[in-house]
Design a protein around this motif. Structure first.
Motif, PDB file in Angstrom:
ATOM      1  N   CYS A 127       0.942  -1.327   0.088  1.00  0.00           N
ATOM      2  CA  CYS A 127      -0.080  -0.010   0.111  1.00  0.00           C
ATOM      3  C   CYS A 127       0.829   1.205  -0.156  1.00  0.00           C
ATOM      4  CB  CYS A 127      -0.801   0.147   1.248  1.00  0.00           C
ATOM      5  SG  CYS A 127      -1.941  -1.470   1.552  1.00  0.00           S
ATOM      6  N   ARG A 128       1.836   1.294   0.611  1.00  0.00           N
ATOM      7  CA  ARG A 128       3.031   2.365   0.633  1.00  0.00           C
ATOM      8  C   ARG A 128       3.452   2.551  -0.719  1.00  0.00           C
ATOM      9  NH1 ARG A 128       4.938   3.399   5.978  1.00  0.00           N
ATOM     10  NH2 ARG A 128       3.478   2.063   7.437  1.00  0.00           N
ATOM     11  N   MET A 129       3.848   1.624  -1.472  1.00  0.00           N
ATOM     12  CA  MET A 129       4.454   1.479  -2.640  1.00  0.00           C
ATOM     13  C   MET A 129       3.644   2.075  -3.682  1.00  0.00           C
ATOM     14  SD  MET A 129       7.531   0.581  -2.549  1.00  0.00           S
ATOM     15  CE  MET A 129       7.954   0.283  -4.406  1.00  0.00           C
ATOM     16  N   TYR A 130       2.216   1.753  -3.483  1.00  0.00           N
ATOM     17  CA  TYR A 130       1.182   2.167  -4.699  1.00  0.00           C
ATOM     18  C   TYR A 130       1.164   3.727  -4.847  1.00  0.00           C
ATOM     19  CZ  TYR A 130      -3.333   1.589  -7.398  1.00  0.00           C
ATOM     20  OH  TYR A 130      -4.181   1.483  -7.999  1.00  0.00           O
ATOM     21  N   PRO A 131       1.304   4.097  -6.175  1.00  0.00           N
ATOM     22  CA  PRO A 131       0.979   3.531  -7.470  1.00  0.00           C
ATOM     23  C   PRO A 131       2.077   2.626  -8.231  1.00  0.00           C
ATOM     24  CG  PRO A 131       1.329   5.696  -7.963  1.00  0.00           C
ATOM     25  CD  PRO A 131       1.420   5.363  -6.416  1.00  0.00           C
ATOM     26  N   THR A 146       9.897  -4.694  -9.483  1.00  0.00           N
ATOM     27  CA  THR A 146       9.688  -5.355 -10.734  1.00  0.00           C
ATOM     28  C   THR A 146      10.270  -6.885 -10.389  1.00  0.00           C
ATOM     29  OG1 THR A 146      11.687  -4.801 -11.355  1.00  0.00           O
ATOM     30  CG2 THR A 146      10.085  -3.379 -12.176  1.00  0.00           C
ATOM     31  N   GLY A 147      11.223  -6.967  -9.497  1.00  0.00           N
ATOM     32  CA  GLY A 147      11.805  -8.193  -9.053  1.00  0.00           C
ATOM     33  C   GLY A 147      13.337  -7.964  -9.176  1.00  0.00           C
ATOM     34  N   SER A 148      13.435  -6.980 -10.232  1.00  0.00           N
ATOM     35  CA  SER A 148      15.022  -6.724 -10.457  1.00  0.00           C
ATOM     36  C   SER A 148      15.414  -5.560  -9.252  1.00  0.00           C
ATOM     37  CB  SER A 148      15.282  -6.170 -11.728  1.00  0.00           C
ATOM     38  OG  SER A 148      14.754  -7.291 -12.597  1.00  0.00           O
ATOM     39  N   GLY A 162      16.388  -2.399  -7.541  1.00  0.00           N
ATOM     40  CA  GLY A 162      16.463  -1.211  -8.109  1.00  0.00           C
ATOM     41  C   GLY A 162      15.568  -0.528  -9.138  1.00  0.00           C
ATOM     42  N   ALA A 163      14.621  -1.626  -9.404  1.00  0.00           N
ATOM     43  CA  ALA A 163      14.010  -1.344 -10.595  1.00  0.00           C
ATOM     44  C   ALA A 163      12.491  -1.444 -10.415  1.00  0.00           C
ATOM     45  CB  ALA A 163      14.140  -2.298 -11.745  1.00  0.00           C
ATOM     46  N   TYR A 164      11.801  -0.452 -10.752  1.00  0.00           N
ATOM     47  CA  TYR A 164      10.305  -0.174 -10.277  1.00  0.00           C
ATOM     48  C   TYR A 164       9.298   0.012 -11.509  1.00  0.00           C
ATOM     49  CZ  TYR A 164      12.941   0.703  -6.237  1.00  0.00           C
ATOM     50  OH  TYR A 164      13.801   0.587  -5.049  1.00  0.00           O
ATOM     51  N   GLN A 165       7.960  -0.062 -11.384  1.00  0.00           N
ATOM     52  CA  GLN A 165       7.254   0.249 -12.608  1.00  0.00           C
ATOM     53  C   GLN A 165       6.018   1.174 -11.990  1.00  0.00           C
ATOM     54  OE1 GLN A 165       6.008  -3.642 -13.855  1.00  0.00           O
ATOM     55  NE2 GLN A 165       5.526  -4.277 -11.977  1.00  0.00           N
ATOM     56  N   VAL A 166       5.210   1.581 -12.715  1.00  0.00           N
ATOM     57  CA  VAL A 166       3.948   1.975 -12.321  1.00  0.00           C
ATOM     58  C   VAL A 166       2.958   1.231 -12.438  1.00  0.00           C
ATOM     59  CG1 VAL A 166       2.377   4.101 -12.617  1.00  0.00           C
ATOM     60  CG2 VAL A 166       4.459   4.572 -12.988  1.00  0.00           C
ATOM     61  N   LEU A 167       2.368   0.580 -11.334  1.00  0.00           N
ATOM     62  CA  LEU A 167       1.509  -0.447 -11.469  1.00  0.00           C
ATOM     63  C   LEU A 167       0.067  -0.123 -11.905  1.00  0.00           C
ATOM     64  CD1 LEU A 167       0.976  -3.567 -10.356  1.00  0.00           C
ATOM     65  CD2 LEU A 167       0.366  -2.452  -8.248  1.00  0.00           C
ATOM     66  N   ALA A 168      -0.178   1.150 -11.159  1.00  0.00           N
ATOM     67  CA  ALA A 168      -1.644   1.466 -11.433  1.00  0.00           C
ATOM     68  C   ALA A 168      -1.891   2.119 -12.879  1.00  0.00           C
ATOM     69  CB  ALA A 168      -2.068   2.741 -10.407  1.00  0.00           C
ATOM     70  N   LYS A 169      -3.083   2.306 -13.302  1.00  0.00           N
ATOM     71  CA  LYS A 169      -3.494   2.766 -14.577  1.00  0.00           C
ATOM     72  C   LYS A 169      -4.128   4.331 -14.181  1.00  0.00           C
ATOM     73  CE  LYS A 169      -2.466  -0.530 -17.131  1.00  0.00           C
ATOM     74  NZ  LYS A 169      -1.292  -0.787 -17.322  1.00  0.00           N
ATOM     75  N   SER A 170      -3.769   5.195 -15.158  1.00  0.00           N
ATOM     76  CA  SER A 170      -4.611   6.559 -14.863  1.00  0.00           C
ATOM     77  C   SER A 170      -5.819   6.573 -14.954  1.00  0.00           C
ATOM     78  CB  SER A 170      -3.399   7.383 -15.774  1.00  0.00           C
ATOM     79  OG  SER A 170      -4.060   7.002 -17.062  1.00  0.00           O
ATOM     80  N   GLU A 171      -6.686   5.543 -15.826  1.00  0.00           N
ATOM     81  CA  GLU A 171      -8.030   5.729 -15.595  1.00  0.00           C
ATOM     82  C   GLU A 171      -8.651   5.440 -14.474  1.00  0.00           C
ATOM     83  OE1 GLU A 171      -6.326   3.031 -17.808  1.00  0.00           O
ATOM     84  OE2 GLU A 171      -5.800   4.645 -19.105  1.00  0.00           O
ATOM     85  N   ARG A 172      -7.878   4.598 -13.715  1.00  0.00           N
ATOM     86  CA  ARG A 172      -8.584   4.330 -12.367  1.00  0.00           C
ATOM     87  C   ARG A 172      -8.006   5.328 -11.193  1.00  0.00           C
ATOM     88  NH1 ARG A 172      -9.038  -1.586 -10.467  1.00  0.00           N
ATOM     89  NH2 ARG A 172     -10.103  -0.658  -8.801  1.00  0.00           N
ATOM     90  N   CYS A 173      -6.434   5.198 -11.273  1.00  0.00           N
ATOM     91  CA  CYS A 173      -5.643   6.061 -10.148  1.00  0.00           C
ATOM     92  C   CYS A 173      -5.776   7.483 -10.845  1.00  0.00           C
ATOM     93  CB  CYS A 173      -4.316   5.250 -10.040  1.00  0.00           C
ATOM     94  SG  CYS A 173      -3.436   6.131  -8.800  1.00  0.00           S
TER      95      CYS A 173
END
Ligand code: SF4
Ligand code: SF4
Length: 242
Positions: A107-111, A115-117, A119-130
Protein backbone atom coordinates in the motif's frame (compact mmCIF):
# COMPACT_ATOMS: atom_id res chain seq x y z
CA UNK A 1 -1.65 11.73 -24.28
CA UNK A 2 -0.22 14.56 -22.15
CA UNK A 3 3.43 14.59 -21.10
CA UNK A 4 2.67 13.56 -17.47
CA UNK A 5 1.01 10.40 -18.66
CA UNK A 6 3.77 9.70 -21.14
CA UNK A 7 6.39 9.91 -18.39
CA UNK A 8 4.32 7.56 -16.23
CA UNK A 9 4.21 5.08 -19.12
CA UNK A 10 7.94 4.35 -18.79
CA UNK A 11 8.17 0.60 -18.42
CA UNK A 12 11.07 0.43 -15.96
CA UNK A 13 11.88 3.13 -13.45
CA UNK A 14 15.00 3.51 -11.36
CA UNK A 15 15.25 5.50 -8.13
CA UNK A 16 16.27 8.56 -10.16
CA UNK A 17 13.32 8.34 -12.55
CA UNK A 18 10.72 11.07 -12.36
CA UNK A 19 7.01 10.27 -12.33
CA UNK A 20 3.89 12.35 -11.80
CA UNK A 21 1.56 11.63 -8.96
CA UNK A 22 -0.43 13.20 -6.17
CA UNK A 23 -3.09 11.51 -4.05
CA UNK A 24 -5.69 13.10 -1.79
CA UNK A 25 -9.22 12.88 -0.44
CA UNK A 26 -10.37 15.48 -2.97
CA UNK A 27 -9.95 13.02 -5.85
CA UNK A 28 -13.04 11.09 -7.07
CA UNK A 29 -11.03 7.87 -6.90
CA UNK A 30 -10.23 8.33 -3.17
CA UNK A 31 -10.05 4.86 -1.52
CA UNK A 32 -10.99 3.08 -4.77
CA UNK A 33 -7.55 1.49 -4.69
CA UNK A 34 -8.52 -0.15 -1.36
CA UNK A 35 -11.18 -2.23 -3.07
CA UNK A 36 -10.94 -5.58 -4.87
CA UNK A 37 -7.14 -5.76 -4.71
CA UNK A 38 -4.63 -8.47 -3.95
CA UNK A 39 -2.43 -7.17 -1.15
CA UNK A 40 0.17 -9.75 -0.20
CA UNK A 41 1.50 -9.29 3.31
CA UNK A 42 5.00 -9.84 4.59
CA UNK A 43 5.73 -10.97 8.18
CA UNK A 44 6.69 -7.37 8.99
CA UNK A 45 3.38 -6.10 7.55
CA UNK A 46 1.53 -8.49 9.86
CA UNK A 47 3.59 -7.32 12.84
CA UNK A 48 2.86 -3.64 12.13
CA UNK A 49 -0.83 -4.17 11.42
CA UNK A 50 -1.66 -6.36 14.41
CA UNK A 51 0.29 -3.98 16.67
CA UNK A 52 -1.67 -1.01 15.28
CA UNK A 53 -4.91 -2.90 15.88
CA UNK A 54 -3.71 -3.99 19.35
CA UNK A 55 -4.48 -7.64 18.73
CA UNK A 56 -2.39 -10.79 18.54
CA UNK A 57 -1.09 -12.34 15.35
CA UNK A 58 -3.52 -15.29 15.47
CA UNK A 59 -6.53 -12.98 15.79
CA UNK A 60 -5.22 -10.68 13.08
CA UNK A 61 -4.62 -13.55 10.67
CA UNK A 62 -8.08 -14.99 11.37
CA UNK A 63 -10.00 -11.71 11.11
CA UNK A 64 -8.20 -9.80 8.38
CA UNK A 65 -6.45 -12.21 6.06
CA UNK A 66 -6.71 -15.19 3.77
CA UNK A 67 -3.71 -17.43 4.30
CA UNK A 68 -2.65 -20.77 2.97
CA UNK A 69 0.36 -22.69 1.71
CA UNK A 70 0.71 -22.25 -2.04
CA UNK A 71 -0.11 -25.58 -3.68
CA UNK A 72 2.98 -26.12 -5.82
CA UNK A 73 5.63 -24.64 -3.54
CA UNK A 74 4.14 -24.81 -0.02
CA UNK A 75 5.28 -21.22 0.49
CA UNK A 76 2.89 -19.37 2.85
CA UNK A 77 0.68 -16.79 1.16
CA UNK A 78 -0.95 -14.17 3.36
CA UNK A 79 -3.33 -11.68 1.75
CA UNK A 80 -5.52 -8.93 3.16
CA UNK A 81 -9.09 -10.16 2.98
CA UNK A 82 -11.66 -7.93 1.32
CA UNK A 83 -15.24 -7.59 2.66
CA UNK A 84 -17.35 -10.20 0.86
CA UNK A 85 -20.25 -7.82 0.09
CA UNK A 86 -18.43 -4.66 -0.97
CA UNK A 87 -14.99 -6.09 -1.87
CA UNK A 88 -13.48 -3.26 0.17
CA UNK A 89 -10.46 -3.77 2.38
CA UNK A 90 -11.61 -4.39 5.95
CA UNK A 91 -9.31 -1.59 7.09
CA UNK A 92 -10.65 1.23 4.91
CA UNK A 93 -13.04 3.94 6.14
CA UNK A 94 -14.65 6.89 4.38
CA UNK A 95 -11.72 8.97 5.70
CA UNK A 96 -9.11 6.63 4.23
CA UNK A 97 -6.94 3.89 5.64
CA UNK A 98 -7.64 3.31 9.35
CA UNK A 99 -4.10 2.00 9.90
CA UNK A 100 -2.35 4.53 7.69
CA UNK A 101 0.81 4.83 9.84
CA UNK A 102 1.18 1.04 9.71
CA UNK A 103 -0.21 0.28 6.26
CA UNK A 104 1.41 -2.61 4.41
CA UNK A 105 4.43 -2.29 2.18
CA UNK A 106 2.39 -2.81 -1.00
CA UNK A 107 0.00 0.00 0.00
CA UNK A 108 2.95 2.32 0.64
CA UNK A 109 4.44 1.56 -2.75
CA UNK A 110 1.21 2.12 -4.69
CA UNK A 111 0.90 3.34 -7.47
CA UNK A 112 4.42 1.95 -7.91
CA UNK A 113 5.61 -1.60 -7.48
CA UNK A 114 8.94 -3.41 -7.55
CA UNK A 115 9.74 -5.39 -10.69
CA UNK A 116 11.74 -8.23 -9.15
CA UNK A 117 15.07 -6.76 -10.34
CA UNK A 118 17.10 -4.91 -7.71
CA UNK A 119 16.54 -1.13 -7.95
CA UNK A 120 13.88 -1.38 -10.68
CA UNK A 121 10.27 -0.19 -10.30
CA UNK A 122 7.18 0.19 -12.43
CA UNK A 123 3.98 2.20 -12.36
CA UNK A 124 1.49 -0.47 -11.38
CA UNK A 125 -1.71 1.57 -11.47
CA UNK A 126 -3.57 2.77 -14.55
CA UNK A 127 -4.32 6.47 -14.87
CA UNK A 128 -7.96 5.71 -15.80
CA UNK A 129 -8.52 4.35 -12.28
CA UNK A 130 -5.82 6.06 -10.26
CA UNK A 131 -6.47 9.69 -11.10
CA UNK A 132 -3.50 10.86 -9.04
CA UNK A 133 -1.33 9.77 -11.97
CA UNK A 134 -2.88 12.63 -13.96
CA UNK A 135 -1.78 15.26 -11.44
CA UNK A 136 1.09 17.65 -12.21
CA UNK A 137 3.26 17.07 -9.14
CA UNK A 138 6.49 15.41 -10.19
CA UNK A 139 8.90 13.53 -7.96
CA UNK A 140 11.61 10.94 -8.21
CA UNK A 141 11.03 7.34 -7.23
CA UNK A 142 13.61 7.78 -4.43
CA UNK A 143 11.63 10.74 -3.02
CA UNK A 144 8.45 8.70 -3.13
CA UNK A 145 10.02 5.73 -1.33
CA UNK A 146 11.51 7.98 1.35
CA UNK A 147 8.20 9.75 1.95
CA UNK A 148 6.37 6.43 2.23
CA UNK A 149 8.71 5.06 4.91
CA UNK A 150 9.43 1.80 3.09
CA UNK A 151 12.99 1.30 4.41
CA UNK A 152 12.19 -0.92 7.45
CA UNK A 153 9.86 -2.99 5.26
CA UNK A 154 12.61 -3.59 2.71
CA UNK A 155 15.16 -4.45 5.41
CA UNK A 156 12.85 -6.89 7.19
CA UNK A 157 11.90 -8.58 3.94
CA UNK A 158 15.58 -9.02 3.08
CA UNK A 159 16.12 -10.64 6.48
CA UNK A 160 13.10 -12.89 5.89
CA UNK A 161 14.46 -14.07 2.55
CA UNK A 162 17.67 -15.14 4.30
CA UNK A 163 15.80 -17.84 6.24
CA UNK A 164 15.30 -19.99 3.14
CA UNK A 165 17.37 -23.20 3.08
CA UNK A 166 20.58 -23.44 1.11
CA UNK A 167 19.93 -24.85 -2.33
CA UNK A 168 16.27 -23.81 -2.39
CA UNK A 169 15.29 -22.63 -5.86
CA UNK A 170 12.39 -20.13 -6.13
CA UNK A 171 9.37 -21.95 -7.55
CA UNK A 172 10.42 -25.36 -6.23
CA UNK A 173 8.56 -27.24 -3.50
CA UNK A 174 9.62 -26.34 0.02
CA UNK A 175 7.49 -29.12 1.56
CA UNK A 176 4.45 -28.65 3.78
CA UNK A 177 6.37 -29.06 7.05
CA UNK A 178 8.82 -26.30 6.18
CA UNK A 179 5.99 -24.18 4.76
CA UNK A 180 4.31 -24.33 8.17
CA UNK A 181 7.65 -23.53 9.80
CA UNK A 182 7.96 -20.44 7.57
CA UNK A 183 4.44 -19.39 8.54
CA UNK A 184 5.69 -18.99 12.11
CA UNK A 185 7.19 -15.67 10.97
CA UNK A 186 3.65 -14.39 10.33
CA UNK A 187 2.17 -15.89 13.48
CA UNK A 188 4.49 -14.67 16.22
CA UNK A 189 1.97 -15.65 18.93
CA UNK A 190 2.97 -19.25 18.24
CA UNK A 191 6.66 -18.40 18.47
CA UNK A 192 6.04 -16.66 21.82
CA UNK A 193 4.41 -19.90 23.02
CA UNK A 194 7.56 -21.81 22.08
CA UNK A 195 9.72 -19.29 23.91
CA UNK A 196 7.77 -19.85 27.14
CA UNK A 197 9.22 -23.35 27.29
CA UNK A 198 12.53 -23.34 29.16
CA UNK A 199 13.67 -26.50 27.31
CA UNK A 200 13.13 -24.73 23.99
CA UNK A 201 15.15 -21.75 25.22
CA UNK A 202 17.97 -24.01 26.35
CA UNK A 203 18.10 -25.93 23.05
CA UNK A 204 18.07 -22.79 20.93
CA UNK A 205 20.31 -20.83 23.30
CA UNK A 206 17.90 -18.02 24.06
CA UNK A 207 19.36 -16.42 27.18
CA UNK A 208 17.48 -14.32 29.73
CA UNK A 209 18.71 -11.02 28.28
CA UNK A 210 17.45 -11.98 24.82
CA UNK A 211 14.15 -13.15 26.28
CA UNK A 212 13.63 -9.80 28.01
CA UNK A 213 14.60 -7.93 24.89
CA UNK A 214 12.11 -9.73 22.66
CA UNK A 215 9.35 -9.41 25.26
CA UNK A 216 9.74 -5.64 24.99
CA UNK A 217 10.49 -5.32 21.29
CA UNK A 218 8.34 -6.96 18.58
CA UNK A 219 10.90 -6.33 15.89
CA UNK A 220 13.61 -8.10 17.90
CA UNK A 221 11.10 -10.93 18.38
CA UNK A 222 10.58 -11.17 14.61
CA UNK A 223 14.35 -11.25 14.02
CA UNK A 224 14.72 -14.00 16.62
CA UNK A 225 11.92 -15.96 14.89
CA UNK A 226 13.84 -15.59 11.60
CA UNK A 227 16.96 -16.91 13.34
CA UNK A 228 15.07 -19.90 14.73
CA UNK A 229 13.42 -20.72 11.37
CA UNK A 230 16.78 -20.41 9.63
CA UNK A 231 18.32 -22.83 12.12
CA UNK A 232 15.64 -25.39 11.24
CA UNK A 233 15.60 -24.95 7.49
CA UNK A 234 18.94 -26.37 6.40
CA UNK A 235 18.60 -29.31 8.74
CA UNK A 236 15.07 -30.27 7.69
CA UNK A 237 15.16 -29.33 3.99
CA UNK A 238 17.30 -32.32 3.06
CA UNK A 239 15.11 -34.83 4.93
CA UNK A 240 12.68 -37.03 2.96
CA UNK A 241 9.02 -36.10 3.54
CA UNK A 242 10.04 -32.70 5.00
S1 SF4 B 1 -5.08 8.66 -6.62
FE1 SF4 B 1 -4.65 6.47 -6.83
S2 SF4 B 1 -3.72 5.95 -4.88
FE2 SF4 B 1 -4.81 7.90 -4.58
S3 SF4 B 1 -6.87 7.35 -3.90
FE3 SF4 B 1 -6.97 7.55 -6.13
S4 SF4 B 1 -6.66 5.45 -6.82
FE4 SF4 B 1 -5.93 5.51 -4.72
S1 SF4 C 1 -4.47 -1.50 4.38
FE1 SF4 C 1 -5.14 0.58 4.23
S2 SF4 C 1 -4.14 1.37 2.37
FE2 SF4 C 1 -4.02 -0.86 2.29
S3 SF4 C 1 -5.80 -1.52 1.11
FE3 SF4 C 1 -6.40 -1.55 3.27
S4 SF4 C 1 -7.30 0.45 3.70
FE4 SF4 C 1 -6.15 0.58 1.76
Amino acid sequence: MDSNLLENEQSVLTEDSIFHFSCGDDLPCFTQCCRDVNIYLTPYDVLRLRRALKIGSAEFLARYTRHFLERATNIPIVQLEMMPETLQCKLVTTKGCSVYQDRPWACRMYPLDVTGSEGAYQVLAKSERCLGLRERRSLTVAEWLLGQGVTPYVEMERAFHMVMPQGFRPGSDLGAGLGRMLFLAYDLDRFVELLRDIRFREIYEVDEATLHQVQADDEALLRLAFRYIRSQMDELYALPGK
